[in-house]
Structure formats: structure tokens, C-alpha cells
Design a protein around this motif. Structure first.
Motif, PDB file in Angstrom:
ATOM      1  N   THR A  55       0.013  -9.448  -1.628  1.00  0.00           N
ATOM      2  CA  THR A  55      -1.202 -10.252  -1.501  1.00  0.00           C
ATOM      3  C   THR A  55      -1.588 -10.748  -2.886  1.00  0.00           C
ATOM      4  O   THR A  55      -1.604  -9.959  -3.845  1.00  0.00           O
ATOM      5  CB  THR A  55      -2.382  -9.424  -0.926  1.00  0.00           C
ATOM      6  N   LEU A  57      -4.630 -12.480  -5.107  1.00  0.00           N
ATOM      7  CA  LEU A  57      -6.036 -12.848  -5.167  1.00  0.00           C
ATOM      8  C   LEU A  57      -6.223 -13.847  -6.297  1.00  0.00           C
ATOM      9  O   LEU A  57      -5.736 -13.639  -7.410  1.00  0.00           O
ATOM     10  CB  LEU A  57      -6.924 -11.628  -5.425  1.00  0.00           C
ATOM     11  N   VAL A  96      -5.581 -14.887  -1.065  1.00  0.00           N
ATOM     12  CA  VAL A  96      -7.012 -14.857  -0.814  1.00  0.00           C
ATOM     13  C   VAL A  96      -7.670 -15.558  -1.995  1.00  0.00           C
ATOM     14  O   VAL A  96      -7.471 -15.162  -3.151  1.00  0.00           O
ATOM     15  CB  VAL A  96      -7.540 -13.413  -0.691  1.00  0.00           C
ATOM     16  N   ALA A 117     -15.830  -9.596  -4.777  1.00  0.00           N
ATOM     17  CA  ALA A 117     -14.422  -9.188  -4.899  1.00  0.00           C
ATOM     18  C   ALA A 117     -14.227  -7.728  -4.519  1.00  0.00           C
ATOM     19  O   ALA A 117     -13.242  -7.374  -3.869  1.00  0.00           O
ATOM     20  CB  ALA A 117     -13.937  -9.439  -6.326  1.00  0.00           C
ATOM     21  N   VAL A 134      -4.282  -9.447  -8.543  1.00  0.00           N
ATOM     22  CA  VAL A 134      -5.249 -10.447  -9.011  1.00  0.00           C
ATOM     23  C   VAL A 134      -4.527 -11.283 -10.052  1.00  0.00           C
ATOM     24  O   VAL A 134      -4.162 -10.802 -11.120  1.00  0.00           O
ATOM     25  CB  VAL A 134      -6.505  -9.797  -9.617  1.00  0.00           C
TER      26      VAL A 134
END
Length: 199
Positions: A55, A57, A96, A117, A134
Motif C-alpha cells: 500500500t 500513502l 491512498v 493520517a 508513506v
């Protein structure tokens, strides 16, 4: 603060010697960084950050820049294989994007959130697998440092003093201890470091 899924929250950012993630000209001033981002050490470090990630961010500004720049690199046979690997990962992975202004996701496999966040990361850690990265978005990294939700920091330190620009480590962050788990120095004096949160 790893939940039952065991997902790590990681973050990467490049900094000058005086701790800036952009130059004195503002958010788009990357003059102090330009000589170093395509070195062998920097490219190997970039591969390191995404290999375990499932994922990504991103803050809105980074997302808009990344998703303009990287998709063509994924298709470019002449690009450095490490750049192409990262680009393909970014295009294909779940993304995201934190934004208060976007109303719909402008890219595939992307959702836009307008929420703190820390709340979003806590939710992500409860399901799925793989690292939550991130991706160079300082505003998101700062929020997660404040909430002590980061498990790993991937830092590139470039041997320049910018003399102005935004800093990553603001006063008022909670005290924390980190363990250096990887370090590599390049020919230009750039240093790639991986720090894991000691809990």
C-alpha cells in the motif's frame, strides 16, 4: 504498535544535512537534491523501500507529481531497471491519497481520503498484509511521527546545507528511539539509512 496482521508502517524521505526536504524556494525546490537522486546508492535504496510494500500513502501534491511522472517510466525500456521496477510497483499497488480538495481518485487502484493520517493507518494495519509505505509525503510522515505510528524510516541524507526550506523533524514530536538496520554511502557522499523504531 504492530497489530495482529503484522503490517509495518514505513516512510521514505530525502533530507539535506540541515534536515530540509525541499530547498528555500518552496515545495518544488529540489535543487539541493538533484545531483544525488539518480546515484547507484539512491536507486538501490528506492528499490529497498518498495519491495515489501503493498500500500502506498501519498499526499495530494506528491500524488499528482508522481502519477504524472512515473507511469511513462514503467513503460520505458530504456529507463534504469530500478526506476522501472519502482514505477511499475507504484502504478500497480493500492494507493491512498490524502486530500481535502480531490473528490474522486484520478488514478486506478487509488482511493482519496479526507481523514487524519493516524486514523487511516490504524484502519489499514487492521487488515491485509505487507508494508504500508508513506511515499515521500512529509505532511503524512509528520502526522504519523506525532502519533508514533511509524515502524521504519528510510532516509537519504544528501551532503548539502539548503539554508532554508521545510524540515521533517519539528519541535514537539514525542521522544522515540530508533535502531540503525542498514547504512550505505555513495560516491558523492550521499548516505542511505534504514532506521527501525525500537519499541
Amino acid at each position: 504498535m504492530t497489530d495482529s496482521t503484522g503490517r509495518r508502517v514505513t516512510a521514505n524521505l530525502s533530507l539535506t544535512l540541515d534536515g530540509r526536504y525541499n530547498g528555500p524556494g518552496g515545495p518544488s525546490d529540489f535543487g539541493p537534491f538533484a545531483p544525488y537522486v539518480t546515484t547507484e546508492v539512491a536507486r538501490d535504496h528506492m528499490t529497498r523501500i518498495w519491495e515489501g510494500g503493498t500500500t502506498a500513502l501519498l499526499g495530494r501534491l506528491n500524488a499528482e507529481g508522481f502519477m504524472t511522472y512515473w507511469p511513462p517510466v514503467a513503460e520505458d525500456d530504456n529507463a534504469d531497471p530500478r526506476d522501472r521496477g519502482y514505477a511499475k510497483w507504484l502504478v500497480d499497488t493500492e494507493k491512498v491519497v490524502f486530500s481535502t480538495t480531490l473528490t474522486e481518485a484520478p488514478w486506478e487502484r487509488t482511493r482519496v481520503v479526507n481523514a487524519p493520517a493516524a486514523d487511516v493507518v490504524t484502519e489499514l494495519k487492521a487488515t491485509g498484509e505487507g508494508d504500508i509505505l508513506v511515499n515521500s509525503s512529509a505532511s503524512v510522515i509528520k502526522a504519523l511521527l506525532s502519533a508514533d505510528l511509524l515502524d521504519r524510516l528510510y532516509l537519504m541524507i544528501f551532503p548539502e546545507i539548503a539554508g532554508g526550506g521545510q524540515r521533517l523533524f519539528d519541535d514537539g514530536l514525542p521522544a522515540s528511539k530508533w535502531t540503525l538496520t542498514h547504512q550505505e554511502t555513495g560516491e558523492l557522499g550521499e548516505i542511505a539509512m534504514v532506521y527501525d523504531r525500537a519499541r
